[in-house]
Design a protein around this motif. Structure first.
Motif, PDB file in Angstrom:
ATOM      1  N   ALA A  88       0.903  -1.195   0.013  1.00  0.00           N
ATOM      2  CA  ALA A  88       0.009   0.172  -0.052  1.00  0.00           C
ATOM      3  C   ALA A  88       0.908   1.256  -0.010  1.00  0.00           C
ATOM      4  N   ARG A  89       1.950   1.094   0.775  1.00  0.00           N
ATOM      5  CA  ARG A  89       2.840   2.406   0.857  1.00  0.00           C
ATOM      6  C   ARG A  89       3.525   2.648  -0.613  1.00  0.00           C
ATOM      7  N   ILE A  90       4.063   1.623  -1.246  1.00  0.00           N
ATOM      8  CA  ILE A  90       4.738   1.646  -2.498  1.00  0.00           C
ATOM      9  C   ILE A  90       3.587   2.305  -3.570  1.00  0.00           C
ATOM     10  N   ILE A  91       2.604   1.619  -3.352  1.00  0.00           N
ATOM     11  CA  ILE A  91       1.487   2.206  -4.342  1.00  0.00           C
ATOM     12  C   ILE A  91       0.984   3.683  -4.088  1.00  0.00           C
ATOM     13  N   GLY A  92       0.952   4.124  -2.853  1.00  0.00           N
ATOM     14  CA  GLY A  92       0.949   5.299  -2.574  1.00  0.00           C
ATOM     15  C   GLY A  92       1.918   6.177  -2.973  1.00  0.00           C
ATOM     16  N   VAL A  99       8.566   9.196 -11.122  1.00  0.00           N
ATOM     17  CA  VAL A  99       9.490  10.121 -11.401  1.00  0.00           C
ATOM     18  C   VAL A  99      10.768   9.841 -11.232  1.00  0.00           C
ATOM     19  N   ARG A 100      11.113   9.202 -10.034  1.00  0.00           N
ATOM     20  CA  ARG A 100      12.474   8.533 -10.015  1.00  0.00           C
ATOM     21  C   ARG A 100      13.155   8.120 -11.301  1.00  0.00           C
ATOM     22  N   LEU A 101      12.221   6.832 -11.815  1.00  0.00           N
ATOM     23  CA  LEU A 101      12.702   6.185 -12.948  1.00  0.00           C
ATOM     24  C   LEU A 101      12.669   6.906 -14.045  1.00  0.00           C
ATOM     25  N   ALA A 102      11.804   8.025 -14.400  1.00  0.00           N
ATOM     26  CA  ALA A 102      11.808   9.127 -15.235  1.00  0.00           C
ATOM     27  C   ALA A 102      13.146   9.845 -15.541  1.00  0.00           C
ATOM     28  N   LEU A 103      13.551  10.000 -14.304  1.00  0.00           N
ATOM     29  CA  LEU A 103      14.800  11.128 -14.189  1.00  0.00           C
ATOM     30  C   LEU A 103      16.078  10.026 -14.297  1.00  0.00           C
ATOM     31  N   GLY A 104      16.095   8.622 -14.456  1.00  0.00           N
ATOM     32  CA  GLY A 104      17.069   7.944 -14.932  1.00  0.00           C
ATOM     33  C   GLY A 104      17.731   7.178 -13.583  1.00  0.00           C
ATOM     34  N   VAL A 105      16.816   6.939 -12.447  1.00  0.00           N
ATOM     35  CA  VAL A 105      17.507   6.316 -11.237  1.00  0.00           C
ATOM     36  C   VAL A 105      17.458   4.702 -11.736  1.00  0.00           C
ATOM     37  N   ASP A 106      18.652   4.198 -11.537  1.00  0.00           N
ATOM     38  CA  ASP A 106      18.870   2.979 -11.681  1.00  0.00           C
ATOM     39  C   ASP A 106      18.074   2.259 -10.910  1.00  0.00           C
ATOM     40  N   ARG A 112      17.521  -1.114  -3.548  1.00  0.00           N
ATOM     41  CA  ARG A 112      18.559  -0.914  -2.306  1.00  0.00           C
ATOM     42  C   ARG A 112      17.696   0.043  -1.501  1.00  0.00           C
ATOM     43  N   MET A 113      17.090   1.015  -1.920  1.00  0.00           N
ATOM     44  CA  MET A 113      16.338   2.043  -1.052  1.00  0.00           C
ATOM     45  C   MET A 113      15.226   1.291  -0.538  1.00  0.00           C
ATOM     46  N   LEU A 114      14.579   0.605  -1.520  1.00  0.00           N
ATOM     47  CA  LEU A 114      13.520  -0.208  -0.727  1.00  0.00           C
ATOM     48  C   LEU A 114      13.852  -1.223   0.384  1.00  0.00           C
ATOM     49  N   LEU A 115      14.899  -1.962  -0.034  1.00  0.00           N
ATOM     50  CA  LEU A 115      15.384  -3.042   0.895  1.00  0.00           C
ATOM     51  C   LEU A 115      15.847  -2.189   2.336  1.00  0.00           C
ATOM     52  N   ALA A 116      16.432  -1.052   2.190  1.00  0.00           N
ATOM     53  CA  ALA A 116      16.765  -0.314   3.472  1.00  0.00           C
ATOM     54  C   ALA A 116      15.766  -0.011   4.141  1.00  0.00           C
ATOM     55  N   GLU A 117      14.588   0.364   3.769  1.00  0.00           N
ATOM     56  CA  GLU A 117      13.361   0.820   4.486  1.00  0.00           C
ATOM     57  C   GLU A 117      13.146  -0.443   5.002  1.00  0.00           C
ATOM     58  N   SER A 118      12.920  -1.680   4.301  1.00  0.00           N
ATOM     59  CA  SER A 118      12.605  -2.888   4.879  1.00  0.00           C
ATOM     60  C   SER A 118      13.402  -3.177   6.032  1.00  0.00           C
TER      61      SER A 118
END
Length: 586
Positions: A88-92, A99-106, A112-118
């Protein structure tokens, strides 16, 4: 000297490199050879080797494995809820991720960011769990019925912490990867979906599928707890055949160095009995040996002189008792007579009704003879008791007239008019005063020994109820979360429906339809799993079938009530949606 004596046990150490299976095969070969040589006494008799761990932990293994499975279910339900929250958080945050993907984030950097939050969630929860477990282990050991093998060695050690770390790491990996791989990888679609506030039906279906799995696991735990509750209810209503209330059991032994002759032992036994009988409030007192509630006493073989007997003689529990034993425990006389002090002969026995039914069907057993460590005459038949063996069944019992030469050891049974606890200290003082060299192993109410037979099922039931309650609460939280998320995702749709004239009932059914669909599907799967689990654990239940319809119906009603309670808040939220505001926001 007596090849028909098969009641004893032995202890042996295996040679290095020899397995228990190899030892079992060797002993089986020896048993078969003895069967060939001595068919009259050894036919069908086999040695039954088992490891000492299995011997001591055998009765506790199944309940502990059941509780371990319950812990695993609660863990899975909790992890499922966290997955749903992260989804639900990721969908939100789908627009942010797009936007991050559109700006070219790998994508690996995003992962890694999502794993760090987990990692923050998993480590925090893991540390809190370890700290909580320190208290939980202390509480469980304090409340367990002293029947768990080697309970004094249970503590949080390095292996426990490594196990907790491994589970936390696995949880981190699963919780981090599932939402990451389920996130929308199409940048344009994600940004458009986020902009128009549409409903992600695929993820909603995934959420309700996980909720159905949670309900299935919670239902299985509830059914297991229900079967244990019914088992205990049935056990507590079993007619014991004797009255343990108001009886003090005193386990004693006399010093063999002071009492060296039968005359000295007999005189000491008489002094003990007289000192206790003169105690105010004492109504009856007697001796028995060996005496242990739930034990088997002695198990000598029984034969019937002058009749055809089986090649392998049955082993029947026998207890040596003094006159007054049956009166002390209020065991009713069915026919014949009790032992009479000063008048009974040594070669007399009293049997119970189950013994009479098995060995003398349709006959009067009084006056008949049996051979159990010598030929003896049956002088009376008493009611069946569940003193010997498990409380769940009646067994044949023989009572020998003991006390010739006194009672050097055994159990003194004392019936009192008041509370056994109030006279326990007086009993101890009186016996010590009468015989200074007496050793008192235990002075306790007999009722405590009887309660000890159901202590392990009660302990299992309590923990299983706790885990089942946790599972239901977590499942309700999951249902509430998914239903609330569904309402948030369908605000525009609900607003349009209300604007077109949908009633409160229509909106409520729209919100709760999937809740109850998942509930019924999960309960059905849980019922099937519960029936399978109950068949595996059938030996732990008494007086209740693996498919008891009453328990299944109770669990179904409870789960439906919980589901309805979890859906109330989302329904009220949906009912308060203002179609004008909802459409204007869109």
């Amino acid at each position: 000297e007596d090849r028909g004596n098969h009641w004893f046990s032995g202890v042996g150490r295996l040679k290095p490199g020899v397995s228990i299976e190899r030892a079992r095969a060797d002993l089986d070969a020896v048993s078969r050879d003895l069967e060939q040589q001595y068919p009259a006494t050894n036919k069908g008799v086999r040695a039954l080797p088992a490891s000492m761990i299995d011997y001591y932990a055998g009765s506790s293994r199944t309940p502990l494995l059941l509780l371990m499975g319950a812990v695993g279910f609660v863990m899975l339900i909790a992890c499922t809820n966290v997955v749903l929250l992260l989804l639900a958080r990721i969908i939100g945050r789908s627009r942010e991720i797009a936007v991050r993907l559109a700006l070219g984030v790998d994508r690996w950097r995003l992962l890694r960011m999502l794993l760090a939050e987990s990692l923050i969630v998993a480590v925090t929860g893991g540390l809190a769990g370890v700290l909580l477990s320190m208290w939980a282990v202390h509480w469980a050991l304090a409340s367990q019925p002293r029947l768990l093998p080697r309970a004094n060695t249970i503590h949080l050690d390095a292996s426990s912490l490594v196990f907790a770390f491994a589970i936390t790491a696995a949880t981190l990996l699963v919780l981090g990867l599932i939402p990451a791989f389920s996130s929308n990888t199409d940048v344009m679609e994600a940004m458009q979906s986020a902009g128009r506030g549409g409903t992600d039906r695929r993820r909603l279906r995934m959420g309700w599928t996980l909720i159905a799995a949670e309900i299935a696991m919670a239902s299985m735990l509830l059914m297991g707890a229900g079967l244990m509750i019914e088992t205990l209810r049935n056990l507590t209503h079993v007619q014991l055949g004797y009255q343990p209330e108001h009886v003090v059991a005193v386990e004693f032994s006399l010093s063999p160095f002071k009492y060296t002759s039968d005359a000295q032992v007999e005189a000491a036994s008489q002094r003990m009995l007289e000192s206790i009988q003169s105690l105010p409030g004492v109504t009856e007192a007697s001796f028995a040996a060996p005496f242990s509630v739930g034990g088997n006493g002695m198990l000598p073989p029984v034969s019937l002189p002058g009749r055809s007997n089986l090649p392998t003689l049955p082993l029947i529990a026998a207890t040596s008792v003094s006159p007054g034993f049956f009166e002390t425990l209020h065991i009713p006389l069915r026919t014949g007579r009790y032992f009479i002090a000063g008048h009974s002969k040594k070669k007399e026995v009293v049997v119970n009704e189950e013994f009479a039914r098995r060995f003398f069907p349709g006959e009067n057993p009084v006056g008949q003879r049996i051979d159990q460590n010598g030929v003896q005459e049956i002088v009376g038949v008493v009611g069946d008791t569940r003193l010997q063996g498990p409380v769940s069944r009646e067994t044949p019992e023989v009572y020998w007239l003991g006390g010739e030469g006194g009672w050097a050891y055994g159990t003194m049974l004392i019936r009192v008019a008041g509370s056994p606890d109030s006279v326990a200290t007086q009993v101890r003082d009186r016996l010590k005063h009468a015989e200074s060299e007496i050793r008192l192993t235990s002075v306790a109410p007999l009722e405590l020994q009887e309660e000890g037979r159901t202590a392990l099922p009660r302990f299992t039931r309590s923990l299983l109820l706790i885990f089942a309650a946790l599972a239901v609460i977590l499942a309700a939280m999951g249902m509430y979360g998914v239903a609330s998320y569904g309402v948030a995702q369908r605000r525009r749709e609900i607003g349009v429906r209300v604007a077109l004239g949908a009633s409160f009932r229509d909106v409520a059914w729209l919100v709760t339809r999937q809740t109850f669909s998942a509930t019924l599907a999960g309960t059905a799967v849980g019922a099937a799993g519960g029936a399978l689990l109950a068949r595996v654990l059938a030996s732990q239940f008494y007086g209740v079938g693996a498919r008891d319809p009453g328990i299944y119906l109770t669990v179904l009603i409870l789960i439906i009530v919980v589901a309805a309670a979890a859906a109330i808040a989302p329904v009220m939220t949906a009912a308060r949606i203002d179609p004008a505001i909802s459409l204007r926001q869109e």
